[in-house]
Design a protein around this motif. Structure first.
Motif, PDB file in Angstrom:
ATOM      1  N   ILE A  58       0.998  -0.784   0.300  1.00  0.00           N
ATOM      2  CA  ILE A  58      -0.173   0.295  -0.195  1.00  0.00           C
ATOM      3  C   ILE A  58       1.490   1.278   0.179  1.00  0.00           C
ATOM      4  O   ILE A  58       1.729   1.730   1.260  1.00  0.00           O
ATOM      5  CB  ILE A  58      -1.476   0.034   1.362  1.00  0.00           C
ATOM      6  N   SER A  59       0.701   2.139  -0.420  1.00  0.00           N
ATOM      7  CA  SER A  59       1.394   3.176  -0.787  1.00  0.00           C
ATOM      8  C   SER A  59       1.190   4.026  -0.031  1.00  0.00           C
ATOM      9  O   SER A  59       0.088   4.627   1.021  1.00  0.00           O
ATOM     10  CB  SER A  59       1.349   3.940  -2.287  1.00  0.00           C
ATOM     11  N   THR A  61       0.744   7.303   0.477  1.00  0.00           N
ATOM     12  CA  THR A  61      -0.256   8.829  -0.434  1.00  0.00           C
ATOM     13  C   THR A  61      -1.628   7.630  -0.408  1.00  0.00           C
ATOM     14  O   THR A  61      -2.821   8.100  -0.036  1.00  0.00           O
ATOM     15  CB  THR A  61      -0.601   8.519  -2.089  1.00  0.00           C
ATOM     16  N   GLN A  62      -1.765   6.165  -0.342  1.00  0.00           N
ATOM     17  CA  GLN A  62      -3.127   6.039  -0.280  1.00  0.00           C
ATOM     18  C   GLN A  62      -3.582   6.044   1.665  1.00  0.00           C
ATOM     19  O   GLN A  62      -4.492   5.858   2.010  1.00  0.00           O
ATOM     20  CB  GLN A  62      -3.044   4.274  -0.904  1.00  0.00           C
ATOM     21  N   LYS A  64      -2.376   8.043   3.555  1.00  0.00           N
ATOM     22  CA  LYS A  64      -2.618   9.315   3.764  1.00  0.00           C
ATOM     23  C   LYS A  64      -4.188   8.788   3.927  1.00  0.00           C
ATOM     24  O   LYS A  64      -4.938   9.844   4.368  1.00  0.00           O
ATOM     25  CB  LYS A  64      -1.785  10.215   3.469  1.00  0.00           C
ATOM     26  N   ARG A  65      -4.519   8.964   2.419  1.00  0.00           N
ATOM     27  CA  ARG A  65      -6.287   9.205   1.843  1.00  0.00           C
ATOM     28  C   ARG A  65      -6.795   8.453   2.615  1.00  0.00           C
ATOM     29  O   ARG A  65      -7.764   9.192   2.537  1.00  0.00           O
ATOM     30  CB  ARG A  65      -5.998   8.449   0.617  1.00  0.00           C
ATOM     31  N   GLU A  66      -6.609   7.353   2.788  1.00  0.00           N
ATOM     32  CA  GLU A  66      -7.477   6.700   3.953  1.00  0.00           C
ATOM     33  C   GLU A  66      -7.671   6.295   5.740  1.00  0.00           C
ATOM     34  O   GLU A  66      -8.487   7.075   5.861  1.00  0.00           O
ATOM     35  CB  GLU A  66      -6.619   5.191   3.849  1.00  0.00           C
TER      36      GLU A  66
END
Length: 69
Positions: A58-59, A61-62, A64-66
């Motif tokens: 999981i990046s 960025t992903q 942080k978005r979650e």
């Protein structure tokens, strides 16, 4: 009055021959707390190992978005 003050005040009112029992109880509570922390640590380690065993990545960025960051 603060709990610590109440404990000391009550301890001072106890006969000295009961102080050992109070100390035993305090040591029991500390041991119980340490055991609870050890169990929590073991659960965290098991969760981390399970997460590491999962396939894929999981990046950042992903993540942080979650998390809404």
């Amino acid at each position: 009055m603060v709990n610590k003050d109440l404990i000391v005040q009550n301890l001072e009112q106890l006969p000295e021959d009961l102080w050992r029992e109070v100390l035993d109880f305090i040591l029991f509570l500390r041991h119980k707390q340490e055991l609870a922390e050890d169990i929590e640590d073991a659960e965290d380690i098991a969760d981390a190992k399970a997460a590491l065993a999962e396939e894929g990545l999981i990046s950042l960025t992903q993540v942080k978005r979650e998390l809404g960051l």
